[in-house]
Design a protein around this motif. Structure first.
Motif, short mmCIF file in Angstrom:
data_model
loop_
_atom_site.label_atom_id
_atom_site.label_comp_id
_atom_site.label_asym_id
_atom_site.label_seq_id
_atom_site.Cartn_x
_atom_site.Cartn_y
_atom_site.Cartn_z
N CYS A 190 0.84 -1.22 0.00
CA CYS A 190 0.00 0.00 0.00
C CYS A 190 0.86 1.26 0.00
O CYS A 190 0.55 2.24 -0.69
CB CYS A 190 -0.93 0.00 1.21
SG CYS A 190 -2.25 -1.25 1.10
N TYR A 247 2.28 1.74 -3.38
CA TYR A 247 1.21 2.21 -4.27
C TYR A 247 1.06 3.73 -4.15
O TYR A 247 1.00 4.45 -5.15
CB TYR A 247 -0.10 1.51 -3.92
CG TYR A 247 -1.26 1.88 -4.82
CD1 TYR A 247 -1.54 1.13 -5.95
CD2 TYR A 247 -2.08 2.96 -4.53
CE1 TYR A 247 -2.61 1.45 -6.78
CE2 TYR A 247 -3.15 3.30 -5.35
CZ TYR A 247 -3.40 2.55 -6.48
OH TYR A 247 -4.46 2.88 -7.30
N ALA A 288 -6.21 1.72 3.37
CA ALA A 288 -6.87 2.45 2.28
C ALA A 288 -6.95 3.93 2.60
O ALA A 288 -6.71 4.79 1.74
CB ALA A 288 -8.27 1.87 2.04
N ILE A 338 -3.53 5.65 2.21
CA ILE A 338 -3.26 6.00 0.80
C ILE A 338 -3.98 7.29 0.45
O ILE A 338 -3.39 8.21 -0.14
CB ILE A 338 -3.71 4.86 -0.14
CG1 ILE A 338 -2.84 3.62 0.07
CG2 ILE A 338 -3.64 5.31 -1.60
CD1 ILE A 338 -3.35 2.38 -0.65
N ILE A 379 -9.58 1.52 -5.67
CA ILE A 379 -9.22 0.66 -4.54
C ILE A 379 -10.51 0.20 -3.87
O ILE A 379 -11.42 1.01 -3.63
CB ILE A 379 -8.33 1.40 -3.53
CG1 ILE A 379 -6.98 1.77 -4.17
CG2 ILE A 379 -8.10 0.56 -2.28
CD1 ILE A 379 -6.09 2.60 -3.27
#
Length: 328
Positions: A148, A151, A192, A195, A276
């Motif tokens: 993550c 990313y 999540a 990010i 995502i």
């Protein structure tokens, strides 16, 4: 009495007039030649380094009259080495102060933009504080954390580009989404959100919502008092640089909802837009969770199947199956 030096014969000057200097006259010359002036010229000053007399200049009347229109606020500059060095240092400090002020204003504008992005992201309360720094990394979750973080750090290669005609081109990394699945309380939503927070604080527009909130926002557009239409919200979901759908499969499945979910995912799939998804379900289990039932019997599974098929093609999978942090 010796006539003072002419404007173009001052120390360090030549007899060649510049286009600006021909409209100026030095105070001692103006006095000696009897030029009219509304106020007395400022008294000359001395260079603090070499002692040279520094005269004030005036602007000649633009109509050609022998009259000084106004006097400059500062005397002529001395050309001695120390005076020039002092002036250069002052100019450097002023330039640095101006640059610092420009950077402060830019930061102010950027921070306001970040606040708007957070407000528009759909993230609530504690999720805005879930960052990579606050994620407790251990042997179980390290791989998920690193994927993550990598990313977020390389998000630029996840976005599509355009050619000179405006046609969409695939991103450098075509499989540019994440499908994060796992058991309850393992940190899926935290990663999540981390990010989203990193990208938002870098100035990137992100939407990060639960599936329930995402569908509710569309339903709210049906209210006749709102100015926002369903089409406008769907367009936003389809075109936002990064869409994060948290807890997909937790919503009450309906034909209307499954149709909207597929439309959003398919539009992002076709436009190479990164997505995502986090969920507690996998494979057939997720398809059942996204399929409406009628009289206790499952309805048409095609929208759910197509949605999952698109996500599998768009996303890299991350599995997070271990004991919930909440029960430790």
């Amino acid at each position: 009495m010796e006539r003072p030096q002419d404007l173009n014969q001052t120390e360090g000057n030549t007899n060649k007039e510049s286009s600006g200097e021909k409209f100026k006259i030095r105070s001692d010359v103006a006095i000696a030649e009897g030029w009219d002036t509304d106020r007395e010229p400022p008294q000359p000053e001395k260079c603090q380094y070499c002692g040279r007399t520094l005269y004030y200049y005036g602007v000649k009347d633009f109509l050609g009259k022998k009259r000084v229109f106004t006097w400059f606020e500062e005397p002529e500059r001395c050309t001695c080495i120390k005076a020039q060095a002092h002036r250069q240092e002052q100019e450097r400090l002023e330039a640095e102060a101006k640059e610092a002020e420009n950077q402060r204003k830019k930061a102010e504008v950027f921070n306001a933009k970040v606040r708007r992005l957070i407000q528009n992201s759909g993230m609530r309360g504690r999720f805005t504080n879930r960052t990579f720094d606050k994620f407790e990394v251990n042997d179980m979750n390290r791989r998920a954390y690193e994927k993550c973080k990598r990313y977020a750090d390389s998000f630029g290669i996840m976005l599509p580009t355009e050619d000179e005609r405006g046609n969409k081109l695939p991103p450098k990394k075509e499989r540019n989404g994440l499908f994060i699945t796992g058991s309850y309380g393992t940190g899926k939503t935290h990663l999540a959100s981390a990010i989203a927070n990193q990208l938002i604080h870098g100035g990137m527009a992100v939407i990060c919502m639960t599936m329930i909130d995402l569908l509710a926002k569309i339903k709210n557009s049906f209210d006749t008092d709102t100015q926002v239409t369903e089409a406008a919200i769907m367009k936003l979901y389809e075109e936002i640089p990064l869409l994060i759908i948290d807890d997909i499969g937790s919503e009450q499945p309906t034909e209307w909802g499954s149709t909207r979910i597929y439309a959003i995912i398919n539009a992002r799939y076709e436009a190479y837009m990164p997505t995502i998804v986090t969920t507690n379900y996998t494979g057939d289990e997720l398809i059942r969770r996204m399929t409406p039932t009628y009289g206790g019997k499952p309805g048409d599974t095609r929208n759910a199947e197509k949605t999952l098929d698109r996500l599998r093609e768009m996303c890299v999978g991350i599995e997070m199956y271990w004991e919930s942090w909440r029960t430790r």
